[in-house]
Write an enzyme that holds these catalytic residues in place. Structure first.
Site, PDB file in Angstrom:
ATOM      1  CB  SER A   1      39.511  65.975  48.268  1.00  0.00           C
ATOM      2  OG  SER A   1      40.626  65.846  48.766  1.00  0.00           O
ATOM      3  CB  CYS A   2      35.565  64.104  52.093  1.00  0.00           C
ATOM      4  SG  CYS A   2      36.845  62.640  52.208  1.00  0.00           S
TER       5      CYS A   2
END
Length: 492
Positions: free
Chosen positions: A8-9
């Site tokens: 996840s970014c």
């Protein structure tokens, strides 16, 4: 070994999926069974409970909070920034395997705890909390900014140069009660009102989800209310950041109190939101409101007062930051500075914040576009996988996905990264000097109609792309000539 991972970014667009692909390939190459859950901007497809239960180890490659992380309680865990999962996936697989073999399984986590691991450094936790708020805020920025930009564009088509000003003066009642489907100005006003409503959630969303990252669901109410109060007192996004941290920590402290069993059931629905919201509101209105308003006003006045050489220098600095780590922390600081600044623009069509957003997006497009052009100019200087990445980099660059240059930088950082920074710095400075504007926070070339001063903007983009490509080709060519003269230098 059976390994599960979550990536996840902050923006949930590129790093999330690049990290997942890297981990999947590294796990396959090492002979392990790995399944990855991507928590991107389009949501996620959660791993099946039986898959998690059978896993020997867990990898989190994330710059924001991992949603529902309690599912992985009791499993050996490796947690790193998302970029580490891209650049060193084999190392993470090996680390997870070693941890599964040697480390005792951790005990269950508390029922209510921070969404960020407690063994991370303080700086890492603060960055993850902040980036969580930013990641949830960006869709509001995108929707509101693009709708308002479209409204101005339609208004100018309908009423000439004064249309952008006139559309802001049409009241909401005119749109709701007397809407004329044949009127361009009414359509423009409709888009403007919807976009303005989306923009109104920027600071509350930023604040609310910072608090959510810290305290989970108990932090949402004080965070959102604190963000709304920050807007009411004029403290802007700085007030939103402050209220998010205040609301989150107050809610987390309350959630961890040991209370009588009779009170425990009403804590999350009554006591925590009531007390945390009151404390957050009290601090924002009585203590921090005025100082943060002064800081926010000073920052806005300072930006709007910049002109000439100062603007160009700011554009150069932002361009350097966008290219330095291609979606990493430095890049995100510049991008967050630009997107949060949009919240202070209001109805202006020529504010400095709009110029900053234009410079940041153009500079962020240069690295992948420059590398794509370089692979076409001198394909012999690049490996076959790099040439294939070059073909994909055209689309990634055009879509403002700076991460498209990462494969090139990972293979030859000393030559590629300075070249990227040079081209992006030139583009950022040129865009600021030309005075191009942009209200959309993402989209790349696909939002070209929304750019103010589009021709000089595109010229700056082309110039930076060419500079990056020629710089890369020149530096790689020097290495090749040195290797021919002395084969011992081939790896230098």
């Amino acid at each position: 070994m059976k390994i599960v991972a979550v990536t996840s970014c902050p923006t949930g667009i590129a790093h999330t999926y690049m990290a997942a692909e890297a981990l999947e390939q590294a796990g396959k190459d090492a002979g392990h069974d790995i399944q990855v859950e991507t928590q991107g901007s389009a949501g996620s497809d959660p791993l099946a409970p039986e898959v998690i239960a059978a896993a020997d180890a867990v990898i989190f490659g994330a710059d924001v909070e991992v949603r529902d992380r309690h599912r992985f309680d009791g499993k050996p865990l490796v947690e790193v920034p998302v970029k580490k999962a891209i650049s060193d996936a084999p190392g993470l697989i090996a680390q997870a395997v070693e941890l599964a073999r040697t480390a005792p399984a951790p005990g269950p986590a508390p029922a209510l705890a921070s969404k960020v691991t407690t063994d991370a450094s303080h700086a890492t936790r603060v960055r993850q909390w902040l980036m969580t708020g930013v990641s949830y805020m960006i869709p509001f920025v995108a929707a509101g900014g693009i709708l308002i930009a479209l409204s101005f564009m339609i208004a100018q088509l309908a009423a000439g140069k004064q249309g952008a000003i006139l559309v802001t003066q049409i009241p909401l009642t005119e749109v709701t009660q007397n809407f004329d489907v044949t009127s361009g100005m009414h359509w423009a006003a409709l888009l403007f009102q919807i976009g303005g409503a989306s923009f109104a959630f920027l600071v509350p969303a930023l604040s609310g989800f910072i608090a959510f990252a810290i305290a989970d669901r108990p932090g949402i109410v004080p965070g959102f209310v604190g963000g709304s109060l920050a807007v009411a007192v004029g403290a802007g996004f700085l007030g939103g950041i402050a209220s998010g941290f205040i609301g989150g920590f107050v809610a987390l402290w309350l959630a961890r109190r040991k209370v009588p069993k009779a009170v425990r059931s009403v804590m999350p629905v009554v006591v925590i939101p009531l007390v945390a919201t009151f404390v957050t509101g009290l601090i924002m209105l009585i203590v921090l409101g005025r100082p943060l308003k002064w800081v926010s006003d000073s920052l806005t006045d300072g930006l709007n007062g910049m002109s000439g050489a100062n603007l160009i220098v700011l554009g150069i600095v932002l361009g350097l930051m966008m290219a330095f780590d291609m979606g990493g922390p430095v890049n995100k600081v510049a991008y967050t500075f630009a997107t949060t600044g949009l919240a202070a623009v209001g109805n202006s069509t020529d504010a400095t914040q709009l110029k900053i957003m234009a410079a940041v997006m153009a500079a962020g497009m240069v690295p992948p576009l420059g590398m794509a052009l370089a692979t076409r100019l001198r394909p012999a200087l690049f490996s076959e996988p790099e040439r294939e990445n070059g073909n994909a980099a055209w689309l990634l660059g055009a879509s403002f996905i700076t991460e498209g240059a990462i494969p090139f930088a990972a293979g030859d950082p000393l030559r590629v990264i300075p070249s990227l920074m040079l081209g992006s710095a030139v583009t950022g400075g040129m865009v600021m000097g030309f005075g191009s504007t942009l209200r959309a926070p993402h989209g790349g070339l696909w939002v070209t109609p929304l750019i103010g001063g589009v021709l000089p903007y595109l010229i700056a983009l082309v110039v930076g792309t060419v500079i990056t490509a020629f710089a890369v080709v020149a530096l790689k060519g020097l290495r090749t000539r040195a290797a021919v003269a002395d084969p011992a230098l081939v790896d230098a």
